[in-house]
Design an enzyme around this catalytic site. Structure first.
Site, mmCIF file in Angstrom:
data_model
loop_
_atom_site.group_PDB
_atom_site.id
_atom_site.type_symbol
_atom_site.label_atom_id
_atom_site.label_comp_id
_atom_site.label_asym_id
_atom_site.label_seq_id
_atom_site.Cartn_x
_atom_site.Cartn_y
_atom_site.Cartn_z
ATOM 1 N N GLY A 149 -3.617 -6.068 0.827
ATOM 2 C CA GLY A 149 -4.549 -6.882 1.608
ATOM 3 C C GLY A 149 -4.595 -6.434 3.041
ATOM 4 N N SER A 150 -5.210 -7.269 3.867
ATOM 5 C CA SER A 150 -5.359 -6.937 5.282
ATOM 6 C C SER A 150 -5.788 -8.175 6.039
ATOM 7 C CB SER A 150 -6.429 -5.847 5.500
ATOM 8 O OG SER A 150 -6.147 -4.691 4.770
ATOM 9 N N ASN A 151 -5.570 -8.144 7.357
ATOM 10 C CA ASN A 151 -6.160 -9.105 8.277
ATOM 11 C C ASN A 151 -7.070 -8.359 9.231
ATOM 12 O OD1 ASN A 151 -4.378 -11.141 7.280
ATOM 13 N ND2 ASN A 151 -2.815 -10.524 8.767
ATOM 14 N N ASN A 164 -9.045 -11.127 3.207
ATOM 15 C CA ASN A 164 -9.178 -10.821 1.787
ATOM 16 C C ASN A 164 -9.714 -11.956 0.937
ATOM 17 O OD1 ASN A 164 -6.131 -9.314 2.438
ATOM 18 N ND2 ASN A 164 -7.986 -8.114 2.131
ATOM 19 N N ARG A 170 -3.331 -16.981 4.643
ATOM 20 C CA ARG A 170 -3.630 -16.161 5.817
ATOM 21 C C ARG A 170 -4.996 -16.499 6.410
ATOM 22 N NH1 ARG A 170 -4.382 -11.200 4.497
ATOM 23 N NH2 ARG A 170 -4.079 -11.340 2.243
#
Length: 802
Positions: free
Chosen positions: A233-235, A504, A537
């Site tokens: 995933g990522s932010n 995500n 998140r």
């Protein structure tokens, strides 16, 4: 300082190019580049052509990643069984182990010379030059480096060979299918029709399993889960003029990728001035253009999108042959593809292995214990990214954009970003969220109108779609066929001057008061559909902005700047703990049934600061409880369940506390938490990377916004750490390349780091240097201008040409 190559090399370069820049990159040969290194071993490549830029980066990349990439080239060529043994395997990108034999057949089937030719034909001359230059630069380093100076992991190995231009295209093709076909290497590479000896056994089997649960728990189901459930995933934050101190844009790039293998990121800065290209950022292993980065006016990042890039296709087989299927009443033959690989046996002998795989009009066949290939039914995979031939040109065009508007236009030009959203900010203070990723061009009418085999025909695939988002379409009629990808006009995006965020979840909620609705359902299905519960998140990201603007986060002021954005990130806040734990610990401590150990654990959790800070007692205990409770995704855990009309304040409050207490009792009875001291374990005590020059305590929580995962390992009876292989980093994932970018009157101001360092060679000084900075909460300057590069403390130059 300048680090020249040997006199003979320089003389040859001068003869070939006619000139060689004296440190300013003024080179004229098509294969000529000036490599300026800065802190962390980051290469800033300056060239007069993309061929030269690729050449310089290929050389610099090989210097630090030779063995890792050489092994990946073996994988791409379908030669693992020959060089690493037919009985062995390797750890794939999502943590699944693939057998070498199955892997070789997968790559020989899908990444073919024909695919290479199509990709090259579709590529611009700039991209063709870049990839050929990259191969030449890699080979130049391999050719020029004495065998005694090569890394121990591959020195003298028969599989350490020069790469070809075709290899460079194979890597790009592989990158495009990362979040689709590449998850099913074993299931595609081993798919075989029932033989005569099996027919009697399988003929009586049901065409499909009775329940969706059987498919969810199968190897294909588990691979689908890893692709879809944010394990990679990522932010991304794009902060605009309404919320920043300086009125300019501010970007956070925070991809959460594995620390090993093909998803390792690598920093690079490419400058080709006469092509209007000057981008600093990071890219995937062996991909010679920045994917994430910034230029003089724009910064961008990517997050894994929810798009269904592929669909599985259910085939009703012709009773006369398991390699024919019935479509609209006609029998259609599959295409047999006989393949032969070489495999090395345990005794060292090399033997040929032959297997016939099958493809269909949709794509290759695949199978496992639930998605079976019987005499009556089978499954194929149709992957939109298998024909994505413009990925590199898309990256090139993105890098030339100078505003969020032009970036959106660039993204819409080819629609070739294979599996990511885009989050961006520009120097004028505008921000962009856009999902211009590849999604299978499936209409809502097909998805909802009978193309997903359901209960009416004795199949569970409608239930599977609802519970997991996985799309299985009927392959029995042309009415369910699709081609290509969802076009740009049907994609979600928003431009704002306050902020955008993605972590995500789907496109649905990109800023606090913005909701994007009504888009094709194939973009976000099942649990990821519009209006569904957001992950921890996402909610944390919005809460961090809300509290910063209200001035309630403990920091000065009510706007963002580069420094306080860093502070917000490293706080490692755990919002779901804030919302759920107070009610739970109150109920636990009031319970007459709770054990003394459970009450002690609840006291720890009550006193915990609800962050995954390195010194936070209770963080590890809650992390394990959170996982045991299914990350609190079930609405039954919440007193006030999720309400799409109030996504910021719901869910909240604890429910079903007796069941949660039972899970806690199980935890405190385990050897990991069976003493008061263990229940007070801090992240700094157990998130440990082993290094010969001193172990490193790694920040970040497994499920928090500031994210890091290690392999849970019992190092002594009852003593667990979260760690990774000290030589390969396998087992670690999460924070990887972190980039903060804003602007002042002179241009971009950027800081960040690559958490695991530029090098995959444990003997390199750039293997753990940035990891130690990451552990200490420090950031590197990311120099962009000539003055910034030359002023860097690690500045050195190597000029190469041929």
């Amino acid at each position: 300082m300048r680090l020249p190559l040997s006199l003979s090399m320089i003389s040859a370069a001068v003869l070939l190019s006619g000139c060689l820049g004296g440190g300013d990159g003024g080179v004229a040969s098509p294969l000529a580049a000036s490599i300026r290194y800065t802190t962390g071993g980051v290469p800033h490549i300056k060239a007069d052509s993309f061929a030269g830029a690729g050449y310089g980066y290929g050389y610099a990349f090989a210097k630090e990643n030779l063995c890792l990439y050489a092994e990946e080239l073996v994988t791409l060529r379908g030669e693992r069984a020959q060089y690493f043994g037919m009985a062995n395997g390797y750890l794939g990108q999502f943590g699944t182990t693939f057998g070498n034999v199955d892997s070789d057949f997968f790559y020989r089937l899908l990444l073919t010379a024909d695919q290479v030719a199509k990709t090259k034909a579709a590529a611009s001359t700039q991209v063709q030059g870049l990839l050929s230059g990259f191969a030449a630069g890699y080979n130049r380093y391999l050719r020029d480096t004495p065998a005694a100076q090569l890394p121990a992991a591959c020195a003298g190995k028969p599989w350490l060979r020069p790469m070809t231009e075709s290899d460079a295209y194979l890597r790009v093709l592989q990158a495009a299918i990362t979040a689709s076909s590449l998850g099913f290497i074993g299931e595609i590479g081993s798919a075989q029709p029932p033989t005569a000896s099996k027919s009697a056994k399988v003929a009586t089997a049901a065409p499909v399993a009775a329940t969706s649960a059987a498919y969810e728990s199968s190897p294909i189901g588990q691979a689908l889960s890893k692709i879809r459930e944010h394990e990679v995933g990522s932010n991304g934050y794009g902060l605009g003029s309404d919320v920043t101190d300086n009125g300019r844009g501010l970007l956070l790039a925070n991809p959460h990728f594995p620390w090993w293998g093909v998803l390792r990121l690598n920093q690079l800065h490419l400058t080709v001035a006469n092509e209007n290209y000057d981008v600093n950022g990071a890219t995937l292993l062996g991909v010679p253009l920045p994917l994430i980065g910034f230029n003089s006016k724009l910064a961008w990042t990517h997050t894994l999108s929810t798009d269904n890039r592929f669909t599985l296709r259910y085939l009703a087989l012709d009773p006369a042959s398991p390699t024919r299927y019935i479509k609209d009443g006609q029998s259609v033959a599959m295409t047999a593809v006989p393949l032969t690989i070489n495999g090395t046996a345990a005794d060292g002998s090399v033997v040929p292995i032959t297997r016939t795989l099958y493809t269909t009009e949709y794509g290759p066949m695949l199978m496992d214990s639930s998605f079976t290939w019987s005499t009556s039914a089978a499954f194929a995979i149709q992957d939109a990214n298998l024909s994505n031939y413009k990925l590199m040109d898309q990256l090139l065009l993105n890098g030339k954009a100078d505003s969020v508007d032009s970036l959106r236009q660039a993204s819409a030009t080819y629609m070739a970003l294979p599996w990511v959203n885009t989050v961006a900010a520009d120097s004028a203070g505008q921000t962009l969220f856009a999902n211009y990723s590849v999604a299978a061009n499936v209409s809502d009418a097909q998805l909802l109108g009978g193309c997903v085999p359901g209960a009416s025909v004795g199949a569970p695939f409608d239930a599977l779609l609802a519970s997991t988002g996985v799309v299985v379409l009927s392959g029995t009629t042309a009415a369910c066929d699709w081609r290509g990808a969802v076009p740009a006009a049907d994609r979600p995006w928003v431009k704002r001057s306050d902020y955008v965020l993605n972590t995500n979840d789907s496109h649905w909620w990109p800023s606090l008061d913005t909701f994007l609705t009504g888009f094709r359902k194939i973009i976000a299905t099942g649990p990821n559909a519009e209006g569904q519960l957001q992950n921890n998140r996402t909610q944390t990201g919005h809460a961090q902005v809300q509290d910063r603007l209200a001035g309630t986060d403990g920091l000065a002021g009510k706007r963002f700047n580069l420094a306080n954005l860093q502070q917000v990130l490293v706080k490692t806040r755990f919002l779901r703990a804030e919302r759920w734990l107070p009610d739970f610990t109150t109920a636990c401590l009031a319970s007459t049934n709770a054990s003394a150990a459970a009450r002690d654990a609840c006291t720890v959790l009550q006193d915990w600061d609800k962050t995954h800070g390195m010194s936070s007692q209770g963080a590890i205990l809650f992390q394990e409880l959170y996982l045991a409770l299914g990350e609190l995704n079930a609405q039954s855990w919440w007193a006030v369940p999720f309400d799409p009309a109030n996504p910021m304040t719901t869910p909240r409050g604890a429910a079903n506390t007796a069941a949660a207490l039972a899970q806690l009792e199980t935890l405190v009875a385990s050897t990991q938490f069976d003493t008061p001291q263990k229940r007070r374990t801090r992240p700094q005590d157990v998130q440990i990377l082993v290094r010969a020059d001193g172990n490193i305590a790694v920040p970040g929580g497994a499920k928090t916004f500031y994210n890091w995962n290690g392999q849970k390992t019992e190092v002594a009876p009852g003593n667990f750490i979260y760690t990774a292989d000290p030589l390969t980093q396998a087992g670690a994932a999460g924070n990887s390349y972190i980039q903060f970018v804003t602007w002042d009157s002179a241009g971009p101001v950027a800081e960040g780091l690559l958490t695991y360092g530029q090098s995959s060679n444990p003997a390199s000084p750039f293997y753990s240097d940035q990891t130690r900075k990451y552990a200490a909460g420090q950031w590197n300057k990311l120099p962009y201008t000539e003055a910034q590069i030359k002023a860097d403390a690690g500045y050195s130059v190597v000029d190469i040409a041929e």
